[in-house]
Design a protein around this motif. Structure first.
Motif, short mmCIF file in Angstrom:
data_model
loop_
_atom_site.label_atom_id
_atom_site.label_comp_id
_atom_site.label_asym_id
_atom_site.label_seq_id
_atom_site.Cartn_x
_atom_site.Cartn_y
_atom_site.Cartn_z
N HIS A 92 44.27 30.62 57.24
CA HIS A 92 42.99 30.51 57.97
C HIS A 92 43.05 31.69 58.97
O HIS A 92 42.14 31.48 59.98
CB HIS A 92 43.47 29.12 59.01
CG HIS A 92 44.92 29.36 59.31
ND1 HIS A 92 46.13 29.08 58.89
CD2 HIS A 92 45.10 29.38 60.70
CE1 HIS A 92 47.23 29.11 59.58
NE2 HIS A 92 46.64 29.37 60.83
N ILE A 93 43.64 32.35 59.14
CA ILE A 93 43.70 33.58 59.96
C ILE A 93 42.76 34.64 59.07
O ILE A 93 42.94 35.20 58.24
CB ILE A 93 45.08 34.17 60.18
CG1 ILE A 93 45.89 33.32 60.89
CG2 ILE A 93 44.83 35.45 60.97
CD1 ILE A 93 47.49 33.74 61.13
N GLU A 94 41.46 34.88 59.91
CA GLU A 94 40.60 35.87 59.43
C GLU A 94 40.74 37.32 59.82
O GLU A 94 40.78 37.45 60.98
CB GLU A 94 39.22 35.17 59.71
CG GLU A 94 38.16 36.26 58.81
CD GLU A 94 36.76 35.70 59.47
OE1 GLU A 94 35.73 36.45 59.15
OE2 GLU A 94 36.59 34.53 60.05
N GLY A 95 40.89 38.31 58.87
CA GLY A 95 40.75 39.70 59.34
C GLY A 95 41.96 40.04 60.13
O GLY A 95 41.65 40.69 61.19
N PRO A 96 43.32 39.91 59.85
CA PRO A 96 44.36 40.26 60.42
C PRO A 96 44.55 41.80 60.55
O PRO A 96 45.51 42.25 59.44
CB PRO A 96 45.48 39.43 59.93
CG PRO A 96 45.24 39.11 58.41
CD PRO A 96 43.75 38.92 58.52
N GLU A 97 43.88 42.50 61.15
CA GLU A 97 44.02 44.04 61.03
C GLU A 97 45.38 44.67 61.22
O GLU A 97 45.86 45.51 60.24
CB GLU A 97 43.13 44.80 62.17
CG GLU A 97 42.72 45.99 61.68
CD GLU A 97 43.37 47.15 62.42
OE1 GLU A 97 43.15 48.45 62.03
OE2 GLU A 97 44.38 46.73 63.20
N ASP A 98 46.10 44.12 61.94
CA ASP A 98 47.43 44.58 62.24
C ASP A 98 48.31 43.53 62.19
O ASP A 98 48.24 42.39 62.75
CB ASP A 98 47.62 45.54 63.65
CG ASP A 98 48.88 46.15 63.81
OD1 ASP A 98 49.53 46.67 62.70
OD2 ASP A 98 49.19 46.45 64.94
N VAL A 99 49.60 43.83 61.45
CA VAL A 99 50.73 43.02 61.51
C VAL A 99 52.08 43.62 62.11
O VAL A 99 52.18 44.83 61.58
CB VAL A 99 51.07 42.18 60.04
CG1 VAL A 99 49.78 41.34 59.78
CG2 VAL A 99 51.04 43.38 58.85
N ILE A 100 52.80 43.12 62.80
CA ILE A 100 53.85 43.66 63.49
C ILE A 100 55.12 42.62 63.79
O ILE A 100 54.62 41.64 64.23
CB ILE A 100 53.57 44.53 64.77
CG1 ILE A 100 54.57 45.35 65.16
CG2 ILE A 100 53.35 43.51 65.77
CD1 ILE A 100 54.81 46.60 64.32
N ALA A 101 56.47 43.07 63.46
CA ALA A 101 57.38 41.99 63.60
C ALA A 101 57.99 42.34 65.02
O ALA A 101 58.17 43.57 65.48
CB ALA A 101 58.53 42.47 62.47
N ASP A 102 58.23 40.98 65.61
CA ASP A 102 58.82 41.28 67.03
C ASP A 102 60.35 41.12 66.79
O ASP A 102 61.18 41.32 65.68
CB ASP A 102 58.60 40.08 67.95
CG ASP A 102 58.82 38.80 67.27
OD1 ASP A 102 59.89 38.63 66.49
OD2 ASP A 102 58.17 37.83 68.01
N ALA A 103 61.00 41.21 68.04
CA ALA A 103 62.54 41.28 67.94
C ALA A 103 63.14 39.99 67.40
O ALA A 103 64.43 40.20 66.63
CB ALA A 103 62.99 41.46 69.49
N ASP A 104 62.58 39.17 66.97
CA ASP A 104 63.13 38.02 66.27
C ASP A 104 63.01 37.92 64.92
O ASP A 104 63.44 36.74 64.08
CB ASP A 104 62.62 36.79 67.10
CG ASP A 104 63.13 36.60 68.57
OD1 ASP A 104 64.27 37.04 68.66
OD2 ASP A 104 62.41 35.98 69.48
N GLY A 105 62.03 38.70 64.55
CA GLY A 105 61.57 38.91 63.26
C GLY A 105 60.32 38.07 62.70
O GLY A 105 59.89 37.91 61.71
N SER A 106 59.81 37.43 63.85
CA SER A 106 58.38 36.95 63.51
C SER A 106 57.22 37.83 63.56
O SER A 106 57.48 39.02 63.90
CB SER A 106 58.09 35.77 64.85
OG SER A 106 59.01 34.77 64.89
N VAL A 107 56.36 37.54 63.08
CA VAL A 107 55.30 38.50 62.80
C VAL A 107 54.05 38.18 63.63
O VAL A 107 53.69 36.99 63.92
CB VAL A 107 54.66 38.48 61.30
CG1 VAL A 107 53.59 39.48 61.11
CG2 VAL A 107 55.90 39.11 60.28
N LEU A 108 53.42 39.21 64.36
CA LEU A 108 52.44 38.75 65.03
C LEU A 108 51.05 39.39 64.44
O LEU A 108 51.12 40.49 63.69
CB LEU A 108 52.55 39.63 66.48
CG LEU A 108 53.52 38.98 67.45
CD1 LEU A 108 54.33 39.90 68.21
CD2 LEU A 108 53.01 37.68 68.01
#
Length: 347
Positions: free
Chosen positions: A26-42
């Motif tokens: 459902h997420i359209e066009g996630p141009e950048d993905v980056i992991a935070d300190a907890d290992g989740s992805v933004l």
């Protein structure tokens, strides 16, 4: 200088990526993905939403997933909305995010309450029309890239094909105003800090190279080449816990584009205008390729998947024994186990 050749890092052949699984479609066009300190992805979507993706936890004994292992689905939550088109993301200590928004400029976002603050919307008196990626050093200084001072996001092929070099690397000190450190970059894109904040690595998509800008030591304030002759066009850059830089190649080297670069400017501009008249860009190439390079310039990984249904990969990050990839044109993010020797990236 590190030199990565078309056959792989320093002459190595690329290794196959595990089969990609698309999650959160459902997420359209996630141009950048980056992991935070907890290992989740933004990830930032085309509609301006910033998402946090909760990926499956690693095995209880800490072992990595074997190559080919099934990757379960992810859970996603919307944490903010920029009101524009988010591109590069960077998690900050304390939970805030730096967001490069193609419409609004450089932003600081607080996911907890969704607050969005504009840090910069112009550079040297000119509107910041194509802010691409950003990082923050330990002293609070923000470094960010401007892909083009001539063209906005919707016209990105114009900057690539004209090949004039109007990208910038910009510094924003706490309480200061944006200062241009480097100009004339060929579509400046991803940016990442060395583990010790000694230098920045900047992707020049149009030149198939990574530039290095020194922040400390006898070479401070000078730029050189970190990696050249890449086998494709570098986009976003992330850095994992081991200090390794991960680079997404948005597509393989195109002989026709490279030949066009040698033509007069009038011919290059005519090519862009012809493409504009078609009102539709060619589909992304089906090859997915990501590189990993150590801070000393040595190669760590060169991974490739041919005929991938998930195309136009613009970002990659490593977290929880997984590689997570985003695309400006696709829906959802692509996830796969990191192939081969998990320890290779640690060395």
């Amino acid at each position: 200088m590190s030199r990565v050749r078309a056959g792989g890092a320093r002459g190595r052949e690329s290794r196959p990526l595990s089969a990609l699984r698309v999650v959160t479609p459902h997420i359209e066009g996630p141009e950048d993905v980056i992991a935070d300190a907890d290992g989740s992805v933004l990830a930032g979507a085309a509609d301006g939403t910033i998402w946090r993706l909760h990926l499956p936890e690693p095995a209880a004994d800490g072992t990595a997933r074997p190559a080919g292992a099934t990757v379960p689905d992810a859970r996603a939550e919307a944490v903010a909305h920029t009101g524009g088109r988010p591109l590069g993301l960077e998690p900050l200590a304390g939970g805030d995010l730096l967001v490069c928004d193609a419409s609004r400029g450089l932003l600081r976002v607080t996911p907890g309450d969704g607050t969005v603050r504009v840090l910069a919307d112009e550079v040297a008196g000119a509107p910041l029309r194509f802010c691409s990626n950003a990082v923050m050093a330990a002293d609070g200084t923000v470094y960010f890239t401007v892909s083009s001072v001539r063209h906005a996001l919707a016209e990105w092929p114009a900057d690539i094909l004209e090949h004039i070099g109007s990208g910038q690397l910009v510094r924003l000190r706490p309480g200061g105003v944006p200062e241009v450190l480097l100009a004339g970059l060929q579509f400046a894109n991803g940016v990442a800090l060395a583990p010790d904040d000694a230098f920045l690595v900047v992707a020049e998509t149009g030149a198939r190279r990574l530039a290095r800008y020194w922040l400390t030591g006898p070479r401070a304030g000078r730029a050189d080449t970190f990696a050249a002759d890449l086998p494709g066009y570098p986009d976003n850059i992330s850095r994992d816990a081991a200090g390794t830089f991960w680079i997404a190649l948005v597509g393989p080297r195109k002989a026709g584009v490279e030949l066009l670069y040698k033509a007069p400017l009038a011919v290059r501009r005519a090519a862009w205008k012809a493409l504009l008249r078609l009102r539709r860009l060619p589909p992304p190439h089906p090859t997915v390729r990501v590189l990993a390079i150590r801070p000393d310039g040595g190669p760590s990984h060169d991974l490739c998947a041919a005929n991938s249904p998930y195309r136009g990969v613009t970002s990659v990050c490593r977290t929880k024994g997984l590689l997570v990839m985003g695309s400006v044109t696709e829906r959802g993010v692509a996830v796969c186990p990191l192939p081969g020797d998990q320890g290779a990236a640690e060395r």
